[in-house]
Design a protein around this motif. Structure first.
Motif: not given
Length: 315
Positions: A67-96
């Motif tokens: 909760x601390x990470x999610x609430x107190x540090x919220x926003x630290x990643x904002x804008x880090x990946x702006x305008x970036x398209x990402x492909x998400x690849x999952x290995x066999x049996x990876x947790x959904x």
């Protein structure tokens, strides 16, 4: 004669023990056994209660940390990946759930997950190596140059990257990428969403699965690590996201980190099941854009908890 004497002595000893037990049971030690059992039961119950209390405390502390990470540090990643398209690849049996959590953090940082690729276990089946090699030869595009001495799975990774990604942003889906994707999905080596692919990405995040039981030897991941290196060669950067288990014996992240060539170009995060780890995936992906790679997390992560650019100077 010796055996007969032995049996006689044994029988006498048994009757003596039985007689002693009757006498003691009726004498001063009567009830001692039941009292010992009751005392041990009380002790066991107390230990169980203490263990439950400790578990409750651990869970409470874990929730506080997340909760601390999610609430107190919220926003630290904002804008880090702006305008970036990402492909998400999952290995066999990876947790959904792990995949979904990582995707959510990528999107909070401004990135767009343009394609989701699910790799099938058939892809890394040693019995299918010839199929993979044949497909690579059939699907190779005119603009794709395989490095000298590259392995079958490095070329396969490069091929998939040609279908869904590129080294730069803004590369559209063309006839060659469509051909590659159709060939790989037609062979049931992987599946994609959306299908057909609408946009090629510049970055790739690969979600690792926890190792099976019994844990395989690190060498069993050689093809998978080569495949990941191929993905990196054909894109703007790759980060492998896994759990602490994946960085332990029999895990993909450990195998990746054991390959010195892979660690020079591919980043990894072994705590992606935690909010802080998901943020680190974002930081590592942003670092990949600059051409740097690092191994981050809690289990033998040689580059520490996160890229140096987001750590305080004292750390």
């Amino acid at each position: 004669m010796i055996d007969f004497r032995y049996h006689i002595v044994s029988i006498v000893a048994i009757f003596f023990a039985l007689g002693a037990g009757v006498v003691l049971g009726a004498g001063p030690l009567k009830g001692t056994g039941s009292e010992l059992v009751a005392a041990q039961a009380d002790k066991d119950r107390q230990q169980l209660a203490d263990a439950r209390a400790e578990l409750v405390q651990v869970k409470a502390l874990d929730k506080y940390r997340d909760d601390y990470v999610a609430k107190v540090t919220a926003g630290l990643t904002d804008g880090k990946l702006n305008n970036k398209k990402i492909t998400l690849v999952t290995m066999p049996s990876a947790d959904s759930d792990l995949s979904d959590s990582v995707q959510s953090e990528l999107e909070k940082a401004g990135g767009t997950v343009s394609t989701k690729v699910s790799l099938d276990s058939k892809l890394f089946d040693t019995g299918q190596r010839q199929l993979v090699e044949t497909l690579v030869q059939q699907l190779v595009t005119p603009d794709l140059d395989f490095p000298p001495n590259s392995t079958t799975y490095q070329r396969a990774g490069l091929l998939l990257a040609r279908g869904v990604a590129a080294k730069e942003e803004g590369k559209s889906v063309d006839a060659d990428s469509t051909k590659v994707i159709s060939g790989l999905t037609g062979a049931k080596l992987l599946s994609l969403k959306p299908s057909p692919v609408k946009d090629r990405s510049s970055l790739i995040v690969l979600v690792a699965a926890d190792p099976p039981s019994p844990a395989p030897d690190t060498s069993s991941y050689t093809d998978a690590v080569d495949f990941i290196k191929g993905l990196d060669m054909g894109s703007g950067g790759v980060v492998v996201a896994g759990t602490p288990a994946s960085a332990g014996d029999g895990g993909l992240v450990k195998a990746l980190r054991s390959d010195s060539d892979a660690t020079k170009i591919v980043s990894s995060v072994d705590v992606a099941d935690l909010p802080a780890g998901q943020m680190t995936v974002v930081f590592a992906l942003a670092e990949q854009v600059t051409g740097k790679a690092g191994q981050y997390g809690a289990i033998n992560a040689k580059n520490g908890v996160a890229p140096a650019a987001v750590q305080t100077k004292d750390n």
